[in-house]
Every structure is written in C-alpha cells, then in structure tokens.
Design a protein around this motif. Structure first.
Motif, PDB file in Angstrom:
ATOM      1  N   HIS A   1       0.868  -1.169   0.000  1.00 36.79           N
ATOM      2  CA  HIS A   1       0.000   0.000   0.000  1.00 36.79           C
ATOM      3  C   HIS A   1       0.907   1.221   0.000  1.00 36.79           C
ATOM      4  N   PRO A   2       0.507   2.289  -0.685  1.00 33.79           N
ATOM      5  CA  PRO A   2       1.290   3.527  -0.573  1.00 33.79           C
ATOM      6  C   PRO A   2       1.306   4.003   0.883  1.00 33.79           C
ATOM      7  N   SER A   3       2.418   4.502   1.320  1.00 34.45           N
ATOM      8  CA  SER A   3       2.587   4.924   2.697  1.00 34.45           C
ATOM      9  C   SER A   3       2.376   6.432   2.826  1.00 34.45           C
ATOM     10  N   VAL A   4       1.613   6.832   3.846  1.00 31.57           N
ATOM     11  CA  VAL A   4       1.372   8.256   4.086  1.00 31.57           C
ATOM     12  C   VAL A   4       2.696   8.966   4.345  1.00 31.57           C
TER      13      VAL A   4
ATOM     14  N   MET B   1       4.674   9.226   1.108  1.00 32.76           N
ATOM     15  CA  MET B   1       4.102  10.095   0.073  1.00 32.76           C
ATOM     16  C   MET B   1       4.157  11.565   0.462  1.00 32.76           C
TER      17      MET B   1
ATOM     18  N   TRP C   1      -5.395  11.087   4.898  1.00 33.87           N
ATOM     19  CA  TRP C   1      -4.234  10.571   4.160  1.00 33.87           C
ATOM     20  C   TRP C   1      -4.028   9.089   4.425  1.00 33.87           C
TER      21      TRP C   1
ATOM     22  N   GLY D   1      -4.226   5.969   1.586  1.00 32.50           N
ATOM     23  CA  GLY D   1      -3.188   4.971   1.355  1.00 32.50           C
ATOM     24  C   GLY D   1      -3.662   3.559   1.630  1.00 32.50           C
TER      25      GLY D   1
END
Length: 169
Positions: free
Chosen positions: A9-12, A15, A81, A85
């Motif tokens: 997963h994209p990380s807060v 990012m 955010w 993510g």
C-alpha cells in the motif's frame, strides 16, 4: 490466480513526509494548547482581545477552543491521508499486476506481464532516504497504463516485473 510475489500500500509518511510531520506537530501543539489553554508567546495580545471587543469569554477558554480546533484539523488530515493509502493496493503476481483503488467504489487495473513495455521508478532525495518511490508502467502507446506514488521498495517492484515480464514474453 497465481501466488502473490509482492503486495504493498502507498505509505502516508513516504508520500507526504513534510506534510505528515507538520500535521503531527500541529496535532501535538493543538492538544497542548487545548489542554492548558495557553498560547505561548501571544499572551499580551491574547489577553486584551476579548475585552477590547466586548466579549465575555475568558482568554484561556478561547485558547482551548483554538487548540482543539488545530488538533481536530490535523487529526482529520492524518486520517484522510491514512485512509487514502489504505484503500490503494498493488499486487504483483507471476503473470499480472493488479492495482486496486477506492473505498466504496472500487477501480481495478490489471496489466498482463507480457504486455509491459517500460517500467519507470522515480525517487526524489527524500523518497530515497525513506525507501519509497513512484512507479510508472507503460504498455502500448505514449500514456502510462499505471502510475502509483509512494510505494515502498520500488527497486524490488521493478525487479519482479522485469523478471516475470521477460519470462512471459
């Protein structure tokens, strides 16, 4: 479906490192101000404001409201955010890449490994220090098929895709 080789997963934090740091600091400052009612360095202006405008509110009460407001806005941004993510997921299988996006309405993007033409990984200096990067995948045409920001371990993603794309061709 084949076994999952990579999932992320994209990380807060990865990012938005500066925005996340500022939001956490504002959350802590807002809670401090809200709990104590003190607004450091602005006591003289702060104490004279309600009396000059005919307000009956105490300065410490006004400070508490301001502090809790700052904390609430910061907590809301962090939560927003984090959820953004959390609802995005990249999975790499031996024969395809699956990108899932959305909480209530879901979007799925499936890319066959044999159709991948180019994989780009972009890392700013801050992303390199945090172990993250932006991934862009091209299949046919000039527009990217998939672009994802803030994924952890982008070199590992590129290696998985390169190994399995060449095996699929």
């Amino acid at each position: 479906m084949s076994e999952v080789l990579y999932e992320a997963h994209p990380s807060v934090w990865r990012m938005r490192p500066l925005g996340t740091l500022i939001a956490w600091l504002l959350l802590a400052a807002g809670l401090y101000i809200g709990l104590t009612g003190e607004l450091p360095y602005l006591e003289t202006l702060y104490a004279s404001f309600p009396a000059a405008h005919g307000w009956s509110i105490q300065p410490s009460t006004l400070g508490r409201y301001a502090g809790y407001g700052i904390a609430a806005i910061s907590a809301f941004n962090l939560l927003r955010w984090w959820l953004a993510g959390l609802v995005d997921r990249l999975e790499i299988h031996s024969n395809e890449i699956l990108w899932t996006h959305g909480l209530l309405a879901k979007n799925y993007t499936e890319i066959n490994m044999g159709s991948i033409r180019t994989v780009r990984v972009h890392q700013s200096l801050m992303q390199r220090m945090l172990g993250a990067g932006d991934l862009v995948i091209f299949t046919t045409g000039d527009e990217p098929e998939l672009a994802v920001r803030g994924l952890p371990r982008p070199d590992e993603i590129r290696e998985h895709i390169r190994q399995h794309a060449s095996a699929s061709s």
